[in-house]
Design a protein around this motif. Sequence first.
Motif, mmCIF file in Angstrom:
data_model
loop_
_atom_site.group_PDB
_atom_site.id
_atom_site.type_symbol
_atom_site.label_atom_id
_atom_site.label_comp_id
_atom_site.label_asym_id
_atom_site.label_seq_id
_atom_site.Cartn_x
_atom_site.Cartn_y
_atom_site.Cartn_z
ATOM 1 N N VAL A 41 1.123 -1.264 -0.240
ATOM 2 C CA VAL A 41 -0.013 0.064 -0.008
ATOM 3 C C VAL A 41 0.859 1.267 -0.026
ATOM 4 O O VAL A 41 0.752 1.993 -0.868
ATOM 5 N N SER A 42 1.764 1.323 1.090
ATOM 6 C CA SER A 42 2.648 2.619 0.793
ATOM 7 C C SER A 42 3.833 2.288 0.012
ATOM 8 O O SER A 42 4.378 3.270 -0.743
ATOM 9 N N LEU A 43 4.401 0.988 0.093
ATOM 10 C CA LEU A 43 5.466 0.747 -0.790
ATOM 11 C C LEU A 43 5.143 1.117 -2.406
ATOM 12 O O LEU A 43 6.189 1.651 -3.196
ATOM 13 N N SER A 44 3.981 0.884 -2.900
ATOM 14 C CA SER A 44 3.791 1.320 -4.118
ATOM 15 C C SER A 44 3.664 2.682 -4.306
ATOM 16 O O SER A 44 3.821 3.059 -5.664
ATOM 17 N N GLN A 45 3.388 3.539 -3.294
ATOM 18 C CA GLN A 45 3.404 4.941 -3.630
ATOM 19 C C GLN A 45 4.992 5.239 -3.997
ATOM 20 O O GLN A 45 5.201 6.162 -4.945
ATOM 21 N N LEU A 46 5.723 4.664 -3.094
ATOM 22 C CA LEU A 46 7.180 5.215 -3.134
ATOM 23 C C LEU A 46 7.830 4.496 -4.613
ATOM 24 O O LEU A 46 8.478 5.378 -5.381
ATOM 25 N N ALA A 47 7.588 3.265 -4.648
ATOM 26 C CA ALA A 47 8.039 2.676 -6.165
ATOM 27 C C ALA A 47 7.294 3.495 -7.314
ATOM 28 O O ALA A 47 7.987 3.520 -8.291
ATOM 29 N N GLY A 48 5.916 3.932 -7.192
ATOM 30 C CA GLY A 48 5.395 4.189 -8.307
ATOM 31 C C GLY A 48 5.745 5.836 -8.826
ATOM 32 O O GLY A 48 6.292 6.012 -9.867
ATOM 33 N N PHE A 49 6.215 6.557 -7.605
ATOM 34 C CA PHE A 49 6.761 7.689 -7.904
ATOM 35 C C PHE A 49 8.287 7.670 -8.314
ATOM 36 O O PHE A 49 8.862 8.473 -9.223
ATOM 37 N N THR A 50 9.078 6.525 -7.921
ATOM 38 C CA THR A 50 10.296 6.489 -8.186
ATOM 39 C C THR A 50 10.416 6.054 -9.783
ATOM 40 O O THR A 50 11.126 6.567 -10.640
ATOM 41 N N LEU A 51 9.492 5.206 -10.191
ATOM 42 C CA LEU A 51 9.344 4.937 -11.588
ATOM 43 C C LEU A 51 9.078 6.034 -12.621
ATOM 44 O O LEU A 51 9.750 6.376 -13.369
ATOM 45 N N ALA A 52 8.329 6.751 -12.005
ATOM 46 C CA ALA A 52 7.798 8.182 -12.644
ATOM 47 C C ALA A 52 9.103 9.084 -13.022
ATOM 48 O O ALA A 52 9.409 9.608 -13.892
ATOM 49 N N ASP A 53 10.035 9.115 -11.622
ATOM 50 C CA ASP A 53 11.309 9.859 -11.909
ATOM 51 C C ASP A 53 12.230 9.133 -12.853
ATOM 52 O O ASP A 53 12.710 9.995 -13.567
ATOM 53 N N LEU A 54 12.185 7.876 -12.810
ATOM 54 C CA LEU A 54 13.197 7.162 -13.857
ATOM 55 C C LEU A 54 12.712 7.380 -15.354
ATOM 56 O O LEU A 54 13.262 7.790 -16.000
ATOM 57 N N VAL A 55 11.356 7.267 -15.573
ATOM 58 C CA VAL A 55 10.983 7.430 -16.838
ATOM 59 C C VAL A 55 11.101 8.787 -17.442
ATOM 60 O O VAL A 55 11.067 9.121 -18.662
ATOM 61 N N THR A 56 10.731 9.738 -16.412
ATOM 62 C CA THR A 56 10.802 11.294 -16.962
ATOM 63 C C THR A 56 12.171 11.802 -16.894
ATOM 64 O O THR A 56 12.298 13.153 -17.003
ATOM 65 N N ASP A 57 13.205 11.102 -16.689
ATOM 66 C CA ASP A 57 14.698 11.454 -16.504
ATOM 67 C C ASP A 57 14.903 12.531 -15.394
ATOM 68 O O ASP A 57 15.487 13.439 -15.736
ATOM 69 N N SER A 58 14.158 12.273 -14.235
ATOM 70 C CA SER A 58 14.306 13.304 -13.356
ATOM 71 C C SER A 58 14.943 12.900 -12.169
ATOM 72 O O SER A 58 14.773 11.901 -11.618
ATOM 73 N N LYS A 59 16.024 13.332 -11.947
ATOM 74 C CA LYS A 59 17.249 12.696 -10.869
ATOM 75 C C LYS A 59 16.573 13.399 -9.616
ATOM 76 O O LYS A 59 16.737 14.466 -9.305
ATOM 77 N N THR A 60 16.179 12.489 -8.794
ATOM 78 C CA THR A 60 15.614 12.760 -7.382
ATOM 79 C C THR A 60 16.207 11.826 -6.326
ATOM 80 O O THR A 60 16.939 10.850 -6.949
ATOM 81 N N PRO A 61 16.181 12.341 -4.951
ATOM 82 C CA PRO A 61 16.684 11.159 -4.076
ATOM 83 C C PRO A 61 16.023 9.721 -4.190
ATOM 84 O O PRO A 61 16.914 8.781 -3.765
ATOM 85 N N ARG A 62 14.966 9.719 -4.679
ATOM 86 C CA ARG A 62 14.254 8.400 -4.835
ATOM 87 C C ARG A 62 14.954 7.576 -5.885
ATOM 88 O O ARG A 62 15.073 6.283 -5.535
#
Length: 456
Positions: free
Chosen positions: A379-400
């Motif tokens: 439930v929470s892990l998918s929030q972190l994982a989903g946003f991390t995937l979003a960062d990766l596919v939009t080429d946004s370098k974030t702490p995630r």
Amino acid sequence: MTRYSQLSLWLDQVAHELVPRPPLQGVDRQKNWDVVIVGAGFTGLWAALGITENSPNTSVLVLEKDIAGFGASGRNGGWASALFPTETHELIARHGREATVALREAMHDAVDQIGSWASRLGIDAEYVKAGSTTLARSEIEYARAREHVEHTHALGIDHLEWREATQTLKSPGVRGATWTPDCARIHPAKLIRGLARALEERGVVIRESSEVTALSAGKVDTIHGSVRANTIIEATEAYRSRLPGSRRITLPLYSLMIATEPLSDTTWEAIGLEPGETFADYRRLIIYGQRTADNRFAFGGRGAPYHFGSRIAPRFDRNEHVFTRLAATLKDLFPQIGSAQVTHRWGGPLGIPRDWHARVHFDERTRIGRAGGYVGDGVSLSQLAGFTLADLVTDSKTPRTSLPLVASHWPKWEAEPLRYLGATAGIWGTALADGIEARTGRPSLIGKMIDPLTGG
Ligand SMILES: Cc1cc2nc3c(=O)[nH]c(=O)nc-3n(C[C@H](O)[C@H](O)[C@H](O)COP(=O)(O)OP(=O)(O)OC[C@H]3O[C@@H](n4cnc5c(N)ncnc54)[C@H](O)[C@@H]3O)c2cc1C
């Protein structure tokens, strides 16, 4: 009543809105999408939300086999916890202390992120962060609980408090408990359905009744034809065992639940569970429960069989033996419920990764990404994982994107019949070890033997 409303208490409570959205259209097939997401569960929809945040002009199409929330996201126990399937000391052994601290802090934050996103998007997800209690009733559970507190305090990363028997839930024979503030109660179906609506308002296109049959770089095949995409996200968790090319990445294991009728205020006072508080105990075979916003117990546990060949079928959602055991366990934990009726019984498949380590993976060459392997903590892990995937596919370098959640590969499960033998031994051995350990008060040999099979 739609057939979807029978999938869980939660979907039953939003039955009026379970009308499937239109399937994939001809106009969708003519377009070249920036991102196509397969699966409208939490992973797929959090990833879509992250993409709309990072890059609002990106065109996003979500393809869902049934309806948003059909999978585990619409059927779970509603614990938005900071739990991660790999224990903290194992994470340190694998990734080092610094990376582990970053991952654990991101998990603590994910619990809050769910609440703040729900309120920002105007979703009444019944989010209440009232923490979680884990009871110790037998001698062996007491020893496990004390050890858990000592280890957690020695590592100094997670938040866990000891509660004396007099300070915790009123369960017969309780010897004490641990309590963590890092858990919120949610209504899973209200959250997932609300997320889908919020995404449509942001321009994301969601097509339901649109099963994906195969995916490869740049192309997604569905039962209604193919679509082209620059980037593809596969977010099917337990169901990826049915997709060509990913059948052995996650093993589908069933978790089952029951819900009682609403209980009176007097009964809740006699139990001592606060509104929004979740609970479990220190037995090996996992159980979990919450007090719902309408004052029911929603209570679940593992122990349902693994099905040869990683099969998933609607009939596996129900197992009378497990439902009876769950009702008896709830009554044993809280006899105060008296003759309260069980009104709902349901279940669904979790995704178990071979090494019990959740992952986010994005292949920059094929531009195919996936996230999952959450076991019962998605439930929470998918929030972190989903946003991390979003960062990766939009080429946004974030702490995630530097977290040890991001991995370069997924280990595979063994071929059958080894997979069946391992999973079945894990399930049976866990129940057997609980029985032996409750009688002897000491850790059993069988318990130690099955630890590698159960992530323990
Ligand atoms: C009974 C139960 C209780 C649980 N309790 C908790 C809990 O209290 N706390 C917690 O943290 N976790 C819990 N979990 C786990 C958690 O619910 C999941 O980890 C999480 O919801 C996974 O989200 P997901 O989006 O990755 O997968 P899912 O929600 O399963 O979504 C996958 C989606 O993909 C769709 N799909 C599959 N194949 C295709 C295809 N070929 N084409 C198109 N679409 C497809 C499915 O229909 C589904 O909608 C529980 C799970 C279950 C089953």
